[in-house]
Design a protein around this motif. Structure first.
Motif, short mmCIF file in Angstrom:
data_model
loop_
_atom_site.label_atom_id
_atom_site.label_comp_id
_atom_site.label_asym_id
_atom_site.label_seq_id
_atom_site.Cartn_x
_atom_site.Cartn_y
_atom_site.Cartn_z
N GLY A 298 26.40 2.12 -39.15
CA GLY A 298 26.39 2.62 -37.78
C GLY A 298 25.27 2.01 -36.97
O GLY A 298 25.46 1.64 -35.81
N CYS A 299 24.08 1.88 -37.56
CA CYS A 299 22.94 1.26 -36.87
C CYS A 299 23.25 -0.20 -36.55
O CYS A 299 22.98 -0.68 -35.46
CB CYS A 299 21.69 1.35 -37.72
SG CYS A 299 21.03 3.02 -37.89
N SER B 170 26.17 -1.60 -36.26
CA SER B 170 27.25 -1.66 -35.29
C SER B 170 26.70 -1.48 -33.87
O SER B 170 27.09 -2.20 -32.94
CB SER B 170 28.30 -0.60 -35.58
OG SER B 170 29.28 -0.58 -34.58
N GLU B 171 25.79 -0.55 -33.70
CA GLU B 171 25.19 -0.31 -32.39
C GLU B 171 24.39 -1.53 -31.93
O GLU B 171 24.48 -1.94 -30.77
CB GLU B 171 24.28 0.92 -32.46
CG GLU B 171 23.69 1.32 -31.13
CD GLU B 171 22.90 2.60 -31.23
OE1 GLU B 171 21.92 2.71 -30.48
OE2 GLU B 171 23.25 3.49 -32.02
N THR C 270 26.80 -4.31 -30.97
CA THR C 270 27.39 -4.02 -29.66
C THR C 270 26.42 -4.38 -28.55
O THR C 270 26.80 -5.00 -27.54
CB THR C 270 27.78 -2.53 -29.55
OG1 THR C 270 28.75 -2.24 -30.56
CG2 THR C 270 28.34 -2.19 -28.18
N ALA C 271 25.16 -4.03 -28.72
CA ALA C 271 24.15 -4.32 -27.71
C ALA C 271 23.96 -5.83 -27.55
O ALA C 271 23.86 -6.33 -26.42
CB ALA C 271 22.83 -3.66 -28.07
N SER D 121 27.47 -0.78 -21.36
CA SER D 121 28.17 -0.65 -22.65
C SER D 121 27.97 0.72 -23.27
O SER D 121 28.87 1.27 -23.89
CB SER D 121 27.69 -1.71 -23.64
OG SER D 121 28.12 -2.98 -23.23
N PHE D 122 26.77 1.27 -23.11
CA PHE D 122 26.46 2.56 -23.72
C PHE D 122 26.50 3.70 -22.71
O PHE D 122 26.13 4.83 -23.02
CB PHE D 122 25.10 2.50 -24.41
CG PHE D 122 25.08 1.59 -25.60
CD1 PHE D 122 25.66 1.97 -26.79
CD2 PHE D 122 24.50 0.33 -25.52
CE1 PHE D 122 25.67 1.14 -27.88
CE2 PHE D 122 24.49 -0.52 -26.62
CZ PHE D 122 25.09 -0.12 -27.79
N SER E 274 20.28 2.61 -25.57
CA SER E 274 21.43 2.98 -26.38
C SER E 274 20.99 4.24 -27.13
O SER E 274 19.83 4.64 -27.01
CB SER E 274 21.81 1.85 -27.34
OG SER E 274 20.90 1.77 -28.41
N ARG F 114 20.10 4.76 -30.18
CA ARG F 114 19.01 4.56 -31.14
C ARG F 114 17.93 3.59 -30.67
O ARG F 114 16.86 3.53 -31.25
CB ARG F 114 19.56 4.02 -32.45
CG ARG F 114 20.34 5.02 -33.24
CD ARG F 114 20.72 4.45 -34.60
NE ARG F 114 21.53 5.38 -35.33
CZ ARG F 114 22.84 5.24 -35.52
NH1 ARG F 114 23.45 4.19 -35.06
NH2 ARG F 114 23.51 6.15 -36.20
N TYR F 115 18.23 2.78 -29.63
CA TYR F 115 17.33 1.70 -29.26
C TYR F 115 16.98 1.73 -27.78
O TYR F 115 17.72 2.26 -26.96
CB TYR F 115 18.00 0.33 -29.56
CG TYR F 115 18.36 0.13 -31.00
CD1 TYR F 115 17.41 -0.20 -31.95
CD2 TYR F 115 19.68 0.28 -31.42
CE1 TYR F 115 17.75 -0.38 -33.28
CE2 TYR F 115 20.04 0.10 -32.75
CZ TYR F 115 19.06 -0.23 -33.67
OH TYR F 115 19.41 -0.41 -34.99
#
Length: 173
Positions: free
Chosen positions: A39-40, A42-43, A46-47, A144-145, A160, A162-163
């Motif tokens: 999941g991390c 993937s995020e 995406t970014a 995107s997020f 995002s 997490r980031y």
């Protein structure tokens, strides 16, 4: 003739079901660890894909010399070269994890775009082009997020779940 299947003494003591439950529990826990890591990643993927898309969009806007009216007026008076179409190419995009941001309590990622614009020689003009590219990078990540409401009008920084993303000056090749 009758076939009989027997697990022996282990089944009569209930040991096989317990071993099965323990094995399935361990497999479940290991799966959760891998899914969390995936999941991390993937995020972050995406970014970075959004950053690439935004950099290309920013380069295209500069290549066509399409700007908002206020920016165009500014460029007409101070950066006349930028009011004419010029070829801008995105060479590469890299990122650097800068650890946990104490301000936002998220991992901070700095994105650096490498670009080429042979017809634009003036460093001040290149700086303006780089600012426009970086703006589109951050805007694309925010879109995107769906975090446009968490940042300022120049999307600095972009977020995002997490980031937190920042950009540094574009490196001109």
């Amino acid at each position: 003739m009758e076939l009989k299947f027997s697990c022996g003494k282990l089944d009569s003591k209930g040991q096989l079901p317990i071993e099965y439950i323990m094995t399935m529990g361990v497999i479940f826990l290991v799966s959760l660890l891998f899914l969390s890591q995936a999941g991390c990643q993937s995020e972050l993927n995406t970014a970075l894909a959004s950053a690439r898309s935004g950099a290309i969009e920013g380069a295209n806007m500069n290549s066509f010399a399409l700007y908002p009216e206020e920016t165009f007026q500014n460029y007409t008076s101070t950066h006349n070269t930028l009011t004419k179409p010029a070829t801008v190419r995105i060479i590469s995009i890299e990122y650097k994890n800068q650890g946990l941001s104490p301000t936002y309590r998220k991992e901070k990622i700095q994105i650096k775009v490498h670009a080429s614009a042979p017809s634009v020689k003036n460093p001040a003009d290149r700086n303006c082009l780089g600012d426009r590219i970086n703006y589109h990078v951050r805007m694309s990540i925010s879109q995107s997020f769906k975090t446009e409401n968490l940042t300022n009008k120049v999307f600095n920084p972009a977020f995002s779940p997490r980031y937190v993303f920042t950009t540094c000056d574009v490196a001109w090749v």
